[in-house]
Every structure is written in structure tokens, then in C-alpha cells.
Enzyme design. Structure first.
Site: not given
Length: 466
Positions: A300-301, A344, A371
Site C-alpha cells: 500500500e504505497p 511530527y 498566529c
């Protein structure tokens, strides 16, 4: 639309930029034969610029490398109607994980047999929609879902093919938020704890479900095949156990996706042909040792197919030098079109793409317009010392999880996706407008008939009294 000028040179870091990206003689980047200054003038910034030839070349490479396997494009990386058509045209299958992604597939008539439906908390409505469309395979993720799906399938009078998602207890050596193979996480049934074996038995007991295989996914942005190898070993072991306990040899084994791409020159992505050769050989070896028929392999790329195909094009708004500290270069996008840096701590690079820059460089922090002090596009980016307002900068590897995770934070409209190929450009996802942002708001009450909080309280008391 202007095309590339004769004599264009690549002049770009290997693995970082789309297949057709070039630097023209005047220092302007082109992608798909279209200059980025022309793209900015016609479509505005920020914008996602998607190299169609890049995606199609990667799709071909994956299809050929996994020739006798099922290659599912993971739609969560990026999906729109035009892109779903490309996936279909390239002969790939499609992995969806929500009713919304399924709706995109349905809207373009994507072949139901080639659809795989993921998700750890699919609603009853989503399961009904999947069964109604005759989705090829549904990956069951909980005991509750097994019961729900069995009931839906029985009501529809069909046997729904399913895969059981297994948590194989494999550490993928990636960020904890995108590591999904270890025991302590929300996806799948634990192999070590015995839940996977119980889930298999539960599916086999349902007349409306047809168990066709197992599924595992260990994480994302992976640069080492060792984790895939360990997952394959454990999953084949479970296949053998199922054969021994239930007398069934399951015909499919899906090992998920997760191959990493280059976001900076320090990243070294794996070669898809080499990965395919290793995985296929390993699964074959494990099956031979246990006397199993080799199942049909699925992969599943998502990021590996679309991530490197796209650059984000920004315009510089301000340059702020803080002597002794750092220089901030602000662009007209930010965390609303790329949350990965904040989420991340992802690392990116960028470059000036609208003109030649000064020979001297400075290391800057590329930031957005929102902001939030955490609104950083890329840390420690070497840009020319003369970068200034009005310049265009491009961030590579923007194809996966940028547009799909984009938001309207600060009520900023989301950028368009511009597909480029052979000197032409077309919008496949249009830019949002302020009208789009306001469209979901309920009409404000008429001031002439507005009700005060005191009047609402009186009304509640009257209802209670009645």
C-alpha cells in the site's frame, strides 16, 4: 502558459524534486515544462504543483516491481477525483479509509473490486456504503466491527470479503505518531496477546463474511527493510497457525506501505525494485519452511507514489533579521497547508526558484503567516543572502499529507492543486475562497427578533413548569 526555455538544466538535488523539475537558464524553476513564475502569475500562491509524469512513472515502477502482487495506492496521502482516475488508469488498486474517500472513488466509478477499505472506527453508514458499492475487501479492525459488518452483509444478502488487521509487534524506527506496528496503538488485533487469533475465529464463524487474508502495517517514512522482514515472518507464522487450527490456507497477505521518501538531501529512500525482490523472496522462503502455499502479496504505497511528485510554491512576504539569533523568512502559507513540521517535527528544505540568488547563502527559518510561534515550514534552510519580499520559494516533497491534512486555521483558504504535464497546467483542486469559508456558517439571527439569555432562561423555566 509559458513552457520551459531551450537549454534548461536540472541543477537540482537528486531524489528531492519531481521528475521533470528543471532550473532554466535565468534561474527560474520549471515543472512539467511550465515555469513557476508563470504558474504564480496565473494561479497565485501558495499552490501545490503536481508533476503528473512523476506520479505515473512511480506508479509504473511499483506495478512492475510487484508484478504478481496487488498494489493499492493509499488514498489518505492525497486524493481527489482527477487523481483517482490516474490511479485507475495506471492499473493500481485504491485504499480508502473513510466514507469521504470512498465517495471520491465512487464519484469517478473506480472499480469496486479494486478497492480496499481501512479504518479503526468505521461507522455503520460507512460499512453500508462499502457493502452497497461491493468494495472488494474490507479490513476489519475490531470485534465490534466484525459484528457490525456481518450484520450489514447479511442484510444485503452477500458474503463480504475481509482481511483481519494484525498488530505484529514490530518497531518501525520512525516517529511515534506514524509507527503503527507496535502493541500499544489503536490499530488492529494484537498478535502476541492472542486477539488476532480470536478475530480470525470470529470472522470464520460469520456466514456473511469471507476471510481472504491478513493485513499488517508497521508505520510510515521507513528507510530499512528489516521491520518489513520481521513483520512478514510473524504474519506467515500466523497463516500457518490458521491452517493448522482451522484447516484454511488464506490466499492473501497485505504488508501495508510505509516506504520513506527524501524530504532533505540527508534522506536515502529505498529502491522499490530492491524492496519488492526482498519481500517477495522472504515471504516465499517463510512459506516454504512452513509448507504453505505462497499467498498473493499486497502492498500500500501512498507517500512513496505521490510525495515527491509535488512542490509547494510560496511567495516571500517579509524577511526579519534578529541579530545574533536567526533570520525569519515568512511566506504566504504555513501550517494550514503543511502541518507535518509542527505535528511530527518533520524536516524540509526549500530553494529560491524565481531568479538567480546571491552567491552567498544564509541559514534561515522558513515560517508561515499563522498566529502560532510553531508555524514553521522548514528549519535551518540555506537560502541566498539576498532573499527578499516577492521572491518565490519552493518546498519539495509536498505531495503526501499536505493537501490532505490542510486546514483553514485563521480562516485561511486552502491552496489549489495544479497538475502540470508537457508544458500545460490545469487545476485539479481549485483554490478555496472566502465564500467557501463562510458557506457552512448558519445564517446569523435577525437582530430584530433576537432572544436574550434571560428570555431563554425564562422559557426553560416555563417548559419545566409545564
Amino acid at each position: 502558459m509559458s513552457e520551459s526555455a531551450p537549454g534548461a538544466v536540472t541543477g537540482l538535488e537528486e531524489n528531492l524534486w519531481p521528475l521533470t523539475a528543471r532550473l532554466e537558464a535565468d534561474g527560474v524553476m520549471s515543472v512539467g515544462g511550465v515555469r513557476v513564475d508563470a504558474l504564480a502569475a496565473e494561479f497565485g500562491t501558495p499552490a501545490f504543483v503536481l508533476d503528473e509524469a512523476d506520479f505515473r512513472a512511480r506508479a509504473t515502477a511499483w506495478r512492475q516491481a510487484f508484478a504478481d502482487c496487488d498494489v493499492y495506492y493509499a488514498g489518505k496521502a492525497f486524493l481527489c477525483r482527477a487523481f483517482a482516475r490516474w490511479v485507475d488508469e495506471e492499473g493500481l488498486r485504491l485504499d480508502v479509509c473513510t466514507g469521504g474517500e470512498l465517495a471520491v472513488a465512487r464519484s469517478v466509478g473506480f472499480p469496486a473490486e479494486r478497492l480496499l477499505f481501512h479504518g479503526n472506527n468505521k461507522s455503520l453508514g460507512e460499512l453500508r456504503a462499502a457493502v452497497e458499492y461491493r468494495v472488494g475487501r474490507i479490513v476489519v479492525d475490531s470485534f465490534v466491527e466484525i459484528e457490525r459488518l456481518a450484520a450489514v452483509a447479511a442484510a444485503a444478502g452477500i458474503r463480504q470479503r475481509v482481511l483481519v488487521r494484525v498488530t505484529p509487534g514490530v518497531e518501525a524506527h520512525t516517529h511515534s505518531y506514524i509507527s503503527t506496528g507496535q502493541e500499544d496503538q489503536k490499530f488492529g488485533f494484537s498478535l502476541a496477546g492472542g486477539a488476532a487469533a480470536r478475530a480470525v475465529a470470529a470472522v470464520l464463524a460469520e456466514s456473511g463474511l469471507e476471510l481472504v487474508g491478513l493485513h499488517a502495517h508497521i508505520g510510515s517514512q521507513i528507510f530499512d527493510t528489516a521491520g518489513f522482514g520481521l513483520a512478514a515472518h510473524r504474519m506467515v507464522g500466523l497463516l500457518a497457525r490458521i491452517r493448522d487450527e482451522h484447516g484454511v490456507e488464506l490466499p492473501e497477505l497485505d504488508l501495508g506501505g510505509g516506504l520513506g521518501i527524501a524530504y532533505t538531501s540527508e534522506d536515502a529512500p529505498l529502491d522499490v525494485e530492491e524492496v519488492a525482490e526482498r519481500l517477495i523472496a522472504l515471504v516465499g522462503k517463510e512459506c516454504a519452511a512452513l509448507g504453505l502455499t505462497v499467498p498473493r502479496l499486497g502492498v500500500e504505497p501512498g507517500r512513496a507514489l505521490v510525495g515527491s511528485s509535488t512542490v509547494t510554491l510560496y511567495e516571500v512576504g517579509t524577511v526579519k533579521e534578529l541579530p545574533g539569533l536567526r533570520t525569519y523568512v515568512s511566506v504566504d502559507g504555513g501550517m494550514s497547508d503543511n502541518i507535518r513540521t509542527a505535528l511530527y517535527d518533520a524536516r524540509y528544505t526549500a530553494r529560491l526558484v524565481s531568479r538567480p540568488g546571491a552567491a552567498t547563502t544564509q541559514v534561515v527559518t522558513l515560517v508561515g503567516r499563522h498566529c502560532e510561534s510553531g508555524d514553521v515550514v522548514a528549519h535551518d534552510v540555506p537560502l541566498p543572502g539576498d532573499v527578499r519580499p516577492g521572491d518565490l520559494v519552493a518546498v519539495p516533497a509536498s505531495g503526501a499529507y499536505h493537501r490532505s491534512m490542510a486546514s483553514n486555521y485563521n480562516h485561511v483558504p486552502r491552496p489549489p492543486v495544479i497538475a502540470v504535464r508537457d508544458g500545460t497546467a490545469r487545476v485539479i483542486v481549485r483554490r478555496e475562497t472566502e465564500d467557501d469559508l463562510l458557506r457552512l456558517d448558519a445564517d446569523p439571527p435577525d437582530p430584530a427578533v433576537s432572544v436574550t439569555s434571560a428570555e431563554r432562561a425564562d422559557s426553560r423555566e416555563a417548559r419545566v413548569a409545564r
